[in-house]
Design a protein around this motif. Structure first.
Motif, PDB file in Angstrom:
ATOM      1  N   ILE A   1       0.984  -1.259  -0.226  1.00 49.23           N
ATOM      2  CA  ILE A   1       0.059   0.071   0.094  1.00 49.23           C
ATOM      3  C   ILE A   1       0.825   1.207  -0.048  1.00 49.23           C
ATOM      4  N   LEU A   2       1.981   1.325   0.697  1.00 47.71           N
ATOM      5  CA  LEU A   2       2.921   2.342   0.814  1.00 47.71           C
ATOM      6  C   LEU A   2       3.427   2.641  -0.499  1.00 47.71           C
ATOM      7  N   SER A   3       3.851   1.476  -1.108  1.00 43.46           N
ATOM      8  CA  SER A   3       4.731   1.690  -2.430  1.00 43.46           C
ATOM      9  C   SER A   3       3.676   2.245  -3.545  1.00 43.46           C
ATOM     10  N   CYS A   4       2.163   1.735  -3.292  1.00 48.09           N
ATOM     11  CA  CYS A   4       1.294   2.331  -4.457  1.00 48.09           C
ATOM     12  C   CYS A   4       1.221   3.800  -4.249  1.00 48.09           C
ATOM     13  N   VAL A   5       0.872   4.199  -2.852  1.00 49.12           N
ATOM     14  CA  VAL A   5       0.523   5.682  -2.602  1.00 49.12           C
ATOM     15  C   VAL A   5       1.634   6.293  -2.858  1.00 49.12           C
ATOM     16  N   LEU A   6       3.010   6.020  -2.783  1.00 46.46           N
ATOM     17  CA  LEU A   6       4.152   6.641  -3.294  1.00 46.46           C
ATOM     18  C   LEU A   6       4.317   6.906  -4.677  1.00 46.46           C
ATOM     19  N   THR A   7       3.862   5.680  -5.605  1.00 48.14           N
ATOM     20  CA  THR A   7       3.881   5.711  -7.003  1.00 48.14           C
ATOM     21  C   THR A   7       3.039   6.888  -7.357  1.00 48.14           C
TER      22      THR A   7
END
Length: 103
Positions: A54-60
């Motif tokens: 989820i964090l990687s998706c949000v940062l992307t």
């Protein structure tokens, strides 16, 4: 009428200057998209892996959104074509699908 206007002369340099932040934001989005796609939870109990996805998706999506906001500015839009923002937006779509399918 054979001399180019001064505005046309500066566009090459301006494209180069504006391409740097768009390129960097796209690289950042690509890295976090890659991490979102490669993180594999060990099981349904692996909350740390799901949080990482989820964090990687949000940062992307944040990096792609920042690139889109930069591209929407009128001076940038005048010299950069629409396809310059395409890769960042494609990465945001990929991560939103990843997030929706079990992030």
């Amino acid at each position: 009428m054979t001399n180019p206007s001064p505005v046309d002369d500066d566009r090459g340099c301006l494209r180069l200057v504006l391409a740097v932040p768009l390129f960097l934001l796209t690289v950042i989005a690509a890295y976090f998209c890659w991490t979102a796609l490669t993180i594999r939870p060990s099981g349904p109990w692996d909350d740390d892996a799901y949080t990482g996805i989820i964090l990687s998706c949000v940062l992307t999506m944040g990096a792609a959104g920042a690139a889109a906001v930069l591209w929407v500015l009128p001076p940038v839009r005048r010299v950069m074509r629409w396809w310059c923002i395409g890769p960042a937006l494609l990465l945001a779509v990929v991560t939103s699908v990843r997030w929706g399918m079990g992030g």
